[in-house]
Every structure is written in structure tokens, then in C-alpha cells.
Design a protein around this motif. Structure first.
Motif, PDB file in Angstrom:
ATOM      1  N   ARG A 106      32.490  34.233  50.674  1.00 37.79           N
ATOM      2  CA  ARG A 106      31.993  34.594  49.337  1.00 37.79           C
ATOM      3  C   ARG A 106      30.788  35.529  49.445  1.00 37.79           C
ATOM      4  O   ARG A 106      30.711  36.538  48.748  1.00 37.79           O
ATOM      5  N   THR A 157      31.891  38.962  50.644  1.00 37.99           N
ATOM      6  CA  THR A 157      32.615  39.680  49.585  1.00 37.99           C
ATOM      7  C   THR A 157      31.627  40.262  48.586  1.00 37.99           C
ATOM      8  O   THR A 157      31.726  41.438  48.212  1.00 37.99           O
ATOM      9  N   LEU A 158      30.680  39.444  48.160  1.00 41.77           N
ATOM     10  CA  LEU A 158      29.678  39.913  47.197  1.00 41.77           C
ATOM     11  C   LEU A 158      28.805  41.003  47.804  1.00 41.77           C
ATOM     12  O   LEU A 158      28.445  41.976  47.126  1.00 41.77           O
ATOM     13  N   ILE A 208      28.358  42.295  33.994  1.00 40.69           N
ATOM     14  CA  ILE A 208      29.595  42.334  34.796  1.00 40.69           C
ATOM     15  C   ILE A 208      29.584  41.233  35.859  1.00 40.69           C
ATOM     16  O   ILE A 208      30.623  40.917  36.420  1.00 40.69           O
ATOM     17  N   TYR A 259      28.837  38.050  35.332  1.00 38.41           N
ATOM     18  CA  TYR A 259      29.171  36.706  34.815  1.00 38.41           C
ATOM     19  C   TYR A 259      30.461  36.131  35.441  1.00 38.41           C
ATOM     20  O   TYR A 259      30.450  35.014  35.943  1.00 38.41           O
ATOM     21  N   PRO A 260      31.587  36.900  35.420  1.00 43.85           N
ATOM     22  CA  PRO A 260      32.823  36.316  35.961  1.00 43.85           C
ATOM     23  C   PRO A 260      32.748  36.027  37.457  1.00 43.85           C
ATOM     24  O   PRO A 260      33.468  35.167  37.954  1.00 43.85           O
ATOM     25  N   LEU A 261      31.877  36.754  38.167  1.00 44.82           N
ATOM     26  CA  LEU A 261      31.752  36.524  39.607  1.00 44.82           C
ATOM     27  C   LEU A 261      30.840  35.330  39.882  1.00 44.82           C
ATOM     28  O   LEU A 261      31.123  34.493  40.733  1.00 44.82           O
ATOM     29  N   LEU A 262      29.749  35.279  39.124  1.00 46.00           N
ATOM     30  CA  LEU A 262      28.772  34.198  39.321  1.00 46.00           C
ATOM     31  C   LEU A 262      29.357  32.815  39.046  1.00 46.00           C
ATOM     32  O   LEU A 262      29.012  31.839  39.702  1.00 46.00           O
ATOM     33  N   VAL A 263      30.254  32.770  38.056  1.00 43.27           N
ATOM     34  CA  VAL A 263      30.804  31.468  37.669  1.00 43.27           C
ATOM     35  C   VAL A 263      31.627  30.839  38.798  1.00 43.27           C
ATOM     36  O   VAL A 263      31.810  29.632  38.857  1.00 43.27           O
ATOM     37  N   ARG A 264      32.079  31.676  39.722  1.00 44.64           N
ATOM     38  CA  ARG A 264      32.917  31.183  40.818  1.00 44.64           C
ATOM     39  C   ARG A 264      32.103  30.568  41.959  1.00 44.64           C
ATOM     40  O   ARG A 264      32.669  29.935  42.842  1.00 44.64           O
ATOM     41  N   LEU A 265      30.797  30.809  41.949  1.00 40.26           N
ATOM     42  CA  LEU A 265      29.997  30.380  43.100  1.00 40.26           C
ATOM     43  C   LEU A 265      29.488  28.953  42.943  1.00 40.26           C
ATOM     44  O   LEU A 265      28.963  28.604  41.880  1.00 40.26           O
ATOM     45  N   ARG A 269      24.077  29.467  43.118  1.00 45.27           N
ATOM     46  CA  ARG A 269      23.586  30.800  42.769  1.00 45.27           C
ATOM     47  C   ARG A 269      22.861  31.455  43.942  1.00 45.27           C
ATOM     48  O   ARG A 269      22.705  32.665  43.977  1.00 45.27           O
TER      49      ARG A 269
END
Lengths: 275, 290
Positions: free
Chosen positions: A4, A7-8, A75, A77-83, A86
Motif C-alpha cells: 500500500r 503504491t501510494l 481526490i 478520499y477514495p484512496l485514504l478510506v482503504r488504508l 492514516r
């Protein structure tokens, strides 16, 4: 977790590289190298080490600000929610800006060699430790200046303390004299009232502030900036003593403490990303 | 799955959520409707973990916090990325094994009819494509809970049908979906439970079937005024009303509709219109929010 973060990191690095600010940093680095190295011959290694360290620190600071700004947009938000945490996001922000900085700094270091700097193998081994530790510290400091990690008055607190430490050194003697005067006044007051139990220790403290306090405060405050002085001195003499060699480690220690603080702030704040 | 208990969220003096309590059950499609500023987006951001409540508690029924996919209302995605690239990032973040990322991305693209435009950059995509991209990234990795804020906004009718099919398939796959929308027909068609949110509070909460079976109504309209029959008809049932040329039979009086019709015809009136109406979400919404 590694997948993760990587990827980020790639995603943010890519975003920075394609942004206008990313291109601007590359152009500014070339201008810097042209002015300080290519424009005239500079065979001094300390000049090479310190100026490129300054370039790296500046790049790390500003690229972290830019990357944090990209990360602070809606932009994310959808990525952060997966982690699950934080902190992974913050690590990727720091990682991507450091990757960008390191590539650019070493590229500039290679170009700067055209100015005729002579580097021995020993010198070459010094460079990564010094440059990287300074870059990491600058990047973490930038994180505290960014909207992404800052929460409430945290920015004012971090930079306020830093300013106090920096300027506290010059005013340490007068501060100590002032404190000595206040303690002496209190001691006299207690003595007049017959509270000798309190008057005596206050008198001792007042004496200490008036005589040695200034220098002690100065050295305590100055200790924080010791790694900076040690690195500069060692670069000028061309040799690191065993104590001075600890400077990069101290930088990393500061960076770790500041990153933990930033991570805690970021993990507990309400996220209102820019839309 | 998740229980919100007395949640309060304030933005300075504005109370966005006010003592809100809600339980999200596994494998349901929960529809949230409400006027603008009702607190829907705040509720979503709270469930997604972006906001912390000022009061109350969020509890999870289970050993671990559920995995969440989120499609925000604003369709903001990195413009320089190609659709498949962005979905690869999203897939990698939700722990899809490296070897299966391509397959998962292709599947999501196909499900939302985006395969043909997979190599298009996000900035070149229409609003409808971005909307479907948002849903595609939210469903990647099969999260336990999918939060969809206005999933059909800006979609053409075919796109809306596609999104509704995907939401149904998500429920069939055992996932929980919460969606907020102003499109009440879509909420009616796909949701299993309905919540009407207003001023940060739940004004109405019901199972969808129960909500729709609430107060059905039948109307019989004759060619002439039915006032002479009013007393006789009203005596049949208190939920039967005569208004001009119309007889309105509500809930309890509905079984009498054939009898009422024959009485009207027997009295020599001609009937021009007979209508049986189910309650719509629009009726409930209008009544609750008003």
C-alpha cells in the motif's frame, strides 16, 4: 502495508512529477547548479558538500509541501478510506518527496562534478549519510508546515518552539539576568517576612542565574542545533571526529520525533480535504 | 455491522449531525435521502473515518473494523491517470494480491461498461464515465461496506440502469451498500431500507417494503358530483372520503373498493376513472421533510 505504501508513493511521485511545481523544482535546481558550480570552477569539497546539502534540504522542504498539497486534495478520499492507518498515507507523502529530492539532488551532484571538485572515496561515503539525514529532517519539518498534517495551532507551536530555540541562544544572557533579578526580588520579599526557608534557596537560584545561568541556557538551547554546527565544522576541516559523526544520527532522531508528532496529529484530526 | 449511537457532529456553531443513532446491518442496501445540508455527506465521512464525532460512539459488531469503499459526491479523480491505471492503484490499496490486480481491474471495468475507454485519461472522460469510475474503484477488493454518495448523478438512463444492476449484484454478493441520492426512484428500486435525514436527525426510518405498503390509496371518479351518496359511503368506513366527483379509499377502506364501485354504479352514476395507488418514497419524503 508495504504494498500500500509503495503504491501510494508511486502515485504521489507520479503526480508531483507531472505537476507544474515538480517541473519548476527541476528547473530551479539546474539554475542553482549553474550559478554555484558550472559558472566557475570550485575544487573545494566542503563547498560542494554544504551547498548540495542546502539544495537537498530546500528541495526536500518544498517538494514535501507540494506533495502534501497534492495529498490534501479531495481526490485522496477514495484512496485514504482503504488504508487501515492514516500513517501509511503520511509515510507515502514523505517517501515520495524524498525520492524526488534524492534523485534530483544526486543528479545535480553529478553535474556539479564538472566544476572540478575532487572527491575521494572517503568523501563519497560521507555524502549519503549527511545529505539524507538533512533531507529527511527538512521533509518532516515541511510536513508540520502543510495543511495536511497541521491541526489547530500545531504549526504555530512547532515553529514557535523552533524560533525560540534559535533566537533563545542570543538572548540567553539577558534572559538569565532578568530571571536572576526576579528571583532576587522574591528572595528579599521572603526574607522581609521572615520566611528564611524559602528566601535562601531563592537567593541561591538568583545567584546562579546572574553568574552561570546565561551560559548554561545558551548551551542547552544551542545543543539542539549542535548537529548542524558539527556537520558544517566537519565539512570545513574535511574530517569527521567520532562525535561529529553522530550528527546525522541526531538529525534522524529529531526527524523521528517530529514525524511521530505529525503522524499523531494527522491520525486524530478531522480530514477536510480541498475540493 | 456498525452501530452509531447518539452521534453529534458540529462545524463551529452548525450542528451537522444531531444525536443520530443508526445501526447498519450486514448485506443491506440502505438508502439515505434528505434535502441539501441534511447531513448525508457528514454521515458518510464519519462512517469512512474521515471525521471524528464530537459526541456519541461508533461501534463495530465484529472483531475487526469493516473494509470500506467510498465514492464521494464530487467526481474528483487524478486527471493525468488513465482509467485502468487509477483502478490499479485503488486495487493495490485494498490488498488485492499483485497477481490478481489486472484481473480485478478488468472485471470492474467490464461490469461498469468502461472496458472500451480503459486507456482514456480521467481528464478526458465525461461526467458519466467518471461516475462509473467512482463506483468501479469503490467496489474493488470487495469491501464489506460500500458508501455511494449520489452514484447516478449525471448518468444517462442506460448508465443509471447499469449502476442499479451493479448495486443489486453487490448485495447478492453479500456486501453492504449505503447510498445517498436525490433520485427517489432509484432508491425505491434498489434499497432494502430507507432513511430520511433532515437537519442532522433521522426523521424517518423503515424497511423499504413496509414503507411502500404504507397507506395505499384507491380513487374512484364519477361523471357527476357524488355528494348525495356521501353519508351512505362514509358510513361504510371512516377511511372513505367523498370529495366532489371522487371517492378516496385509504388503507383500511381498500377492501371495500369493489363494493363501493358497485354502489356508485347501482345508484346510476357513470364511473370514468378508477386508480389504485401505492405510496411512493416521494410521498413519504414530502410529508416527512415538510
Amino acid at each position: 502495508m508495504i504494498q500500500r505504501i509503495m503504491t501510494l508513493l508511486g502515485y504521489l511521485f507520479n503526480s508531483l512529477l507531472r505537476s507544474l511545481t515538480g517541473v519548476l523544482y527541476i528547473i530551479l535546481s539546474f539554475i542553482f547548479i549553474y550559478i554555484f558550480f558550472l559558472n566557475h570552477a570550485t575544487p573545494d569539497f566542503d563547498y560542494y558538500l554544504l551547498l548540495l546539502a542546502a539544495l537537498g534540504a530546500g528541495l526536500a522542504f518544498f517538494t514535501t509541501l507540494s506533495t502534501a498539497n497534492i495529498a490534501n486534495q479531495a481526490i485522496s478520499y477514495p484512496l485514504l478510506v482503504r488504508l487501515p492507518s492514516r500513517v501509511e498515507f503520511l509515510t507515502a507523502v514523505i517517501g515520495s518527496s524524498l525520492l524526488f529530492t534524492t534523485i534530483l539532488q544526486w543528479l545535480m551532484a553529478l553535474i556539479a562534478l564538472r566544476s572540478g571538485v575532487e572527491i575521494s572515496l572517503g568523501h563519497l561515503l560521507e555524502l549519503p549519510a549527511i545529505w539524507m539525514s538533512v533531507n529527511i529532517l527538512a521533509a518532516v519539518l515541511a510536513l508540520h508546515a502543510s495543511d495536511l498534517a497541521a491541526a489547530g495551532w500545531s504549526r504555530a507551536a512547532v515553529y514557535g518552539v523552533l524560533t525560540l530555540l534559535l533566537f533563545g541562544q542570543t538572548g540567553a544572557v539577558s534572559l538569565s539576568q532578568w530571571l536572576g533579578g526576579r528571583f532576587l526580588a522574591l528572595s528579599s520579599l521572603f526574607f522581609q517576612r521572615g520566611w528564611t526557608v524559602l528566601a535562601n534557596p531563592f537567593s541561591t537560584i538568583a545567584n546562579w542565574f546572574s553568574r552561570d545561568g546565561g551560559e548554561t541556557i545558551k548551551s542547552v538551547l544551542g545543543f539542539v542545533f549542535w548537529p548542524l554546527r558539527a556537520t558544517a565544522e566537519a565539512a570545513q576541516t574535511g574530517l569527521f571526529t567520532p562525535t561529529q559523526a553522530l550528527a546525522p544520527a541526531i538529525f534522524l532522531l529529531y526527524a523521528t520525533i517530529l514525524f511521530m508528532l505529525a503522524a499523531d496529529l494527522f491520525a486524530t484530526k478531522d480530514l477536510h480535504l480541498t475540493e | 455491522m456498525i452501530e452509531l449511537r447518539n452521534i453529534t457532529k458540529r462545524y463551529y456553531s452548525l450542528v451537522a449531525l444531531d444525536q443520530l443513532s443508526l445501526t447498519i446491518e450486514p448485506n443491506e442496501v440502505l438508502g439515505i435521502v434528505g434535502p441539501n445540508g441534511a447531513g448525508k455527506t457528514t454521515l458518510f465521512k464519519l462512517l469512512a473515518g474521515f471525521l471524528r464525532p464530537d459526541g456519541g460512539a461508533v461501534r463495530v459488531h465484529g472483531p475487526v473494523w469493516p473494509t470500506i469503499g467510498f465514492k464521494p459526491e464530487r467526481l474528483l479523480y487524478p486527471g493525468h491517470h488513465r482509467l485502468y491505471q487509477y483502478l490499479r492503484v485503488a486495487a493495490a490499496l485494498c490488498n488485492v494480491p499483485s497477481a490478481q490486480i489486472s484481473q480485478a481491474v478488468e472485471q470492474a471495468l467490464a461490469q461498469l461498461h468502461l472496458t472500451d475507454v480503459a486507456h482514456k485519461r480521467v481528464r478526458d472522460c465525461s461526467k458519466g464515465m467518471r461516475q462509473r469510475l467512482g463506483l468501479a474503484q469503490a467496489m474493488l477488493g470487495q469491501p464489506d461496506l460500500i458508501l455511494l454518495d449520489e452514484p447516478t448523478d449525471g448518468l444517462d438512463p442506460d448508465g443509471q440502469v447499469c449502476v442499479m444492476q451493479v448495486i443489486r449484484s453487490l448485495q447478492e454478493a453479500g456486501q453492504t451498500v449505503i447510498l445517498a441520492s436525490h433520485q427517489l426512484q432509484m432508491i425505491t428500486d434498489v434499497c432494502t431500507r430507507l432513511i430520511i435525514l433532515n437537519r442532522g436527525q433521522i426523521y424517518y426510518e423503515s424497511n423499504m417494503q413496509e414503507a411502500l405498503s404504507l397507506r395505499p390509496q384507491a380513487t374512484i371518479i364519477a361523471t357527476q358530483e357524488l355528494t348525495p351518496l356521501a353519508d351512505m359511503l362514509h358510513a361504510l368506513h371512516p377511511e372513505l372520503q367523498v370529495s366532489g366527483r371522487a371517492v378516496i379509499l385509504e388503507h383500511g377502506a381498500l377492501p371495500l373498493r369493489r363494493h363501493v364501485l358497485s354502489l356508485i354504479l347501482g345508484a346510476g352514476y357513470d364511473v370514468v376513472h378508477v386508480e389504485q395507488k401505492r405510496t411512493t418514497i416521494h410521498d413519504i419524503y414530502a410529508e416527512v421533510v415538510r
